[in-house]
Design a protein around this motif. Structure first.
Motif, mmCIF file in Angstrom:
data_model
loop_
_atom_site.group_PDB
_atom_site.id
_atom_site.type_symbol
_atom_site.label_atom_id
_atom_site.label_comp_id
_atom_site.label_asym_id
_atom_site.label_seq_id
_atom_site.Cartn_x
_atom_site.Cartn_y
_atom_site.Cartn_z
ATOM 1 N N UNK A 94 0.374 -1.175 0.207
ATOM 2 C CA UNK A 94 -0.526 0.224 -0.285
ATOM 3 C C UNK A 94 0.824 1.017 -0.155
ATOM 4 N N UNK A 95 1.860 1.265 0.322
ATOM 5 C CA UNK A 95 3.058 2.975 -0.370
ATOM 6 C C UNK A 95 3.311 2.982 -1.506
ATOM 7 N N UNK A 96 1.963 2.050 -2.120
ATOM 8 C CA UNK A 96 2.196 2.467 -3.720
ATOM 9 C C UNK A 96 1.507 3.192 -3.842
ATOM 10 N N UNK A 97 0.614 3.511 -3.181
ATOM 11 C CA UNK A 97 -0.193 4.264 -3.365
ATOM 12 C C UNK A 97 0.276 5.841 -2.965
ATOM 13 N N UNK A 98 0.584 6.290 -2.582
ATOM 14 C CA UNK A 98 1.616 7.363 -1.968
ATOM 15 C C UNK A 98 1.997 7.342 -2.823
ATOM 16 N N UNK A 99 3.289 6.858 -3.456
ATOM 17 C CA UNK A 99 3.944 7.481 -4.389
ATOM 18 C C UNK A 99 3.432 7.214 -5.525
ATOM 19 N N UNK A 100 2.487 6.654 -5.780
ATOM 20 C CA UNK A 100 1.812 6.686 -6.925
ATOM 21 C C UNK A 100 0.605 7.442 -7.629
ATOM 22 N N UNK A 101 -0.698 7.473 -6.825
ATOM 23 C CA UNK A 101 -1.800 7.691 -6.678
ATOM 24 C C UNK A 101 -2.523 8.482 -5.593
ATOM 25 N N UNK A 102 -1.583 9.353 -4.698
ATOM 26 C CA UNK A 102 -1.731 9.735 -3.754
ATOM 27 C C UNK A 102 -2.805 11.074 -3.932
ATOM 28 N N UNK A 103 -3.690 11.239 -2.051
ATOM 29 C CA UNK A 103 -4.969 11.921 -2.435
ATOM 30 C C UNK A 103 -4.351 13.386 -1.562
ATOM 31 N N UNK A 104 -3.451 13.901 -2.581
ATOM 32 C CA UNK A 104 -3.445 14.917 -1.216
ATOM 33 C C UNK A 104 -1.857 14.241 0.185
ATOM 34 N N UNK A 105 -1.444 15.805 0.595
ATOM 35 C CA UNK A 105 -0.303 14.881 0.702
ATOM 36 C C UNK A 105 -1.203 14.643 2.685
ATOM 37 N N UNK A 106 -1.877 15.708 3.048
ATOM 38 C CA UNK A 106 -2.317 14.950 4.875
ATOM 39 C C UNK A 106 -3.105 14.056 4.444
ATOM 40 N N UNK A 107 -2.986 13.089 5.591
ATOM 41 C CA UNK A 107 -3.998 11.914 6.303
ATOM 42 C C UNK A 107 -4.360 11.726 7.047
ATOM 43 N N UNK A 108 -4.892 11.236 7.774
ATOM 44 C CA UNK A 108 -5.601 11.173 9.010
ATOM 45 C C UNK A 108 -5.128 9.908 9.325
ATOM 46 N N UNK A 109 -5.121 9.857 10.808
ATOM 47 C CA UNK A 109 -4.015 8.905 11.846
ATOM 48 C C UNK A 109 -5.183 8.339 12.764
ATOM 49 N N UNK A 110 -6.011 7.138 13.007
ATOM 50 C CA UNK A 110 -6.474 7.108 14.132
ATOM 51 C C UNK A 110 -6.362 5.607 15.211
ATOM 52 N N UNK A 111 -6.323 5.349 16.686
ATOM 53 C CA UNK A 111 -5.270 4.828 16.617
ATOM 54 C C UNK A 111 -6.903 3.252 16.961
ATOM 55 N N UNK A 112 -6.197 1.991 16.498
ATOM 56 C CA UNK A 112 -6.870 0.834 15.958
ATOM 57 C C UNK A 112 -7.535 0.626 14.639
ATOM 58 N N UNK A 113 -7.539 -0.159 14.596
ATOM 59 C CA UNK A 113 -7.956 -1.161 12.837
ATOM 60 C C UNK A 113 -9.822 -1.140 12.552
ATOM 61 N N UNK A 114 -10.015 -0.205 11.817
ATOM 62 C CA UNK A 114 -11.108 0.107 11.473
ATOM 63 C C UNK A 114 -11.351 -0.158 10.694
ATOM 64 N N UNK A 115 -10.312 -0.467 9.307
ATOM 65 C CA UNK A 115 -10.847 -0.558 7.957
ATOM 66 C C UNK A 115 -12.329 -0.855 7.764
ATOM 67 N N UNK A 116 -12.752 -2.287 7.759
ATOM 68 C CA UNK A 116 -13.979 -2.435 7.289
ATOM 69 C C UNK A 116 -15.361 -1.631 7.650
ATOM 70 N N UNK A 117 -14.922 -0.869 9.294
ATOM 71 C CA UNK A 117 -16.192 0.168 9.011
ATOM 72 C C UNK A 117 -15.829 1.319 8.404
ATOM 73 N N UNK A 118 -15.023 2.016 7.635
ATOM 74 C CA UNK A 118 -14.582 3.337 7.227
ATOM 75 C C UNK A 118 -14.780 2.484 5.864
ATOM 76 N N UNK A 119 -14.529 1.791 5.348
ATOM 77 C CA UNK A 119 -14.467 1.265 3.750
ATOM 78 C C UNK A 119 -16.171 1.001 3.138
ATOM 79 N N UNK A 120 -17.501 1.185 4.325
ATOM 80 C CA UNK A 120 -18.630 0.688 4.592
ATOM 81 C C UNK A 120 -19.076 2.272 3.772
ATOM 82 N N UNK A 121 -18.701 2.486 4.342
ATOM 83 C CA UNK A 121 -19.302 3.959 4.661
ATOM 84 C C UNK A 121 -19.175 5.217 3.417
ATOM 85 N N UNK A 122 -18.260 4.182 3.013
ATOM 86 C CA UNK A 122 -18.190 6.037 1.499
ATOM 87 C C UNK A 122 -18.868 4.954 0.042
#
Length: 399
Positions: free
Chosen positions: A371-399
């Motif tokens: 997934x480092x490839x995303x940052x070097x090839x196709x990023x969404x701007x420079x700032x990203x948001x970091x949150x504690x815990x693993x929440x990928x499933x929840x976040x993927x489903x809201x969008x």
């Protein structure tokens, strides 16, 4: 046991089936899920008012019934139709026919079917998502000043944001904040730092915090992003401390006028009820998946300890060096038109304090180094948001 709140279950039943036997199956099936719910039956008068509204297709032969009530349901809710089925009495077959009909008409839906554990978990995820989306509807987020000049890709499509998430983006002139700061007394703030320049800057940083609270009240905001670098020249101070405190108080407070970052933080706040750390990727190792993220502020409720320093780029004002607990984290960013998003899980392996970076510095190792490839090839701007815990499933489903 999975505990549910704000879940309503409506039913669809063919008149050809015996009501008593269907009720017995319903009771057994719903109790096996181990969730809390309100059983509404066939009365759809308040459909759409709960956090999650499920349609329990109890039998086959219900396709025509659903088609007849569909126009009424669409007036009550614009959310996808969630079709719950046990698989008994041809209910799965009927659900598939209904879902196919919805898709033919451009209407979103999903069949919730599988083991009891899978169904309960899926309902849990959907309840959290639907409740978060209801909370987002009517939210007002301010853009104080404009995005910083270097954020050439970090604007937003206001109409799309309003339509998809119900969030209103409000433009606020920088002059409104400067006038609010001017009205504030210098005040006194206890300094934990021994450095004279920070002791001298803290009262001014407190004025910025109090002025931003006035802006929040005056414009009825749930959060904002601030063109903060303008404060360096206008008032010879920074917004870093104010943003750290306001995020801790439950507002979304973002840096540099970055609207997509603010939206990402708001989604995290509504979905997880926690603050997010807006940061720049500073270095990436594609071979190991290790990255360094840094910024000069972090919500105080995200850290185990913190200390004051100056702002990195300017060397003035008050910056925050925060130390977050090591462990699982999620990295998230959504684009300004909501057409793209990125989510990655990783582990915070170290908090560092190098002198040549913004003050809060986190070393994060991605679970999937590719997934480092995303940052070097196709990023969404420079700032990203970091949150504690693993929440990928929840976040993927809201969008």
């Amino acid at each position: 046991m999975t505990q549910m709140k704000n879940v309503a279950i409506y039913t669809l039943t063919s008149e050809l089936h015996d009501e008593r036997s269907v009720n017995a199956v319903t009771k057994e099936f719903l109790e096996s899920l181990g969730i809390e719910y309100i059983l509404k039956g066939s009365d759809y008068s308040d459909y759409g008012t709960f956090g999650l509204n499920l349609i329990y297709v109890r039998t086959g032969g219900t396709e025509g019934i659903f088609r007849r009530i569909l126009p009424e349901l669409q007036t009550k809710s614009s959310r996808p139709f969630y079709l719950l089925t046990s698989g008994k009495s041809n209910s799965l077959a009927a659900s598939m026919e209904i879902l196919s009909y919805l898709q033919q008409h451009g209407i979103k839906g999903e069949i919730i079917h599988g083991s009891t554990d899978y169904i309960a978990q899926r309902i849990n995820v959907l309840e959290r998502i639907e409740t978060a989306l209801k909370q987002l509807h009517g939210t007002r987020l301010g853009i104080i000043g404009e995005p910083s000049d270097w954020l050439i890709s970090s604007h937003a499509d206001k109409a799309q944001v309003k339509e998809q998430l119900g969030i209103e983006l409000v433009d606020i002139p920088m002059q409104a904040l400067l006038e609010a700061i001017e009205k504030k007394d210098e005040g006194v703030m206890d300094a934990s730092s021994e450095r004279v320049e920070i002791q001298q800057a803290l009262p001014g940083a407190q004025r910025i915090y109090e002025a931003l609270k006035d802006i929040i009240v005056d414009y009825r905001l749930n959060g904002f992003t601030l063109r903060c670098f303008d404060l360096l020249t206008a008032v010879k101070n920074t917004g870093c401390l104010a943003l750290a405190k306001l995020n801790t108080e439950g507002y979304v407070a973002g840096c540099e006028g970055d609207v997509p970052a603010m939206l990402s933080m708001m989604i995290v706040r509504s979905l997880l009820g926690i603050s997010g750390f807006q940061a720049n990727p500073s270095s990436i190792n594609p071979e190991t998946g290790e990255m360094v993220f840094a910024h000069c502020t972090i919500p105080l409720d995200m850290v185990e300890k913190y200390e004051y320093d100056t702002h990195f780029e300017s060397g003035i004002g008050v910056g925050i060096r925060g130390f977050m607990k090591e462990g699982p984290v999620t990295i998230f960013k959504v684009s300004g038109d909501l057409s793209r998003h990125f989510v990655a899980e990783g582990h915070l392996v170290n908090n560092q304090s190098k002198p040549d970076l913004c003050r809060t510095q986190q070393v994060i190792k991605l679970c999937d180094k590719s997934q480092t490839g995303y940052f070097l090839k196709n990023p969404i701007g420079n700032h990203h948001i970091i949150v504690p815990g693993h929440h990928k499933e929840l976040i993927e489903n809201i969008l």
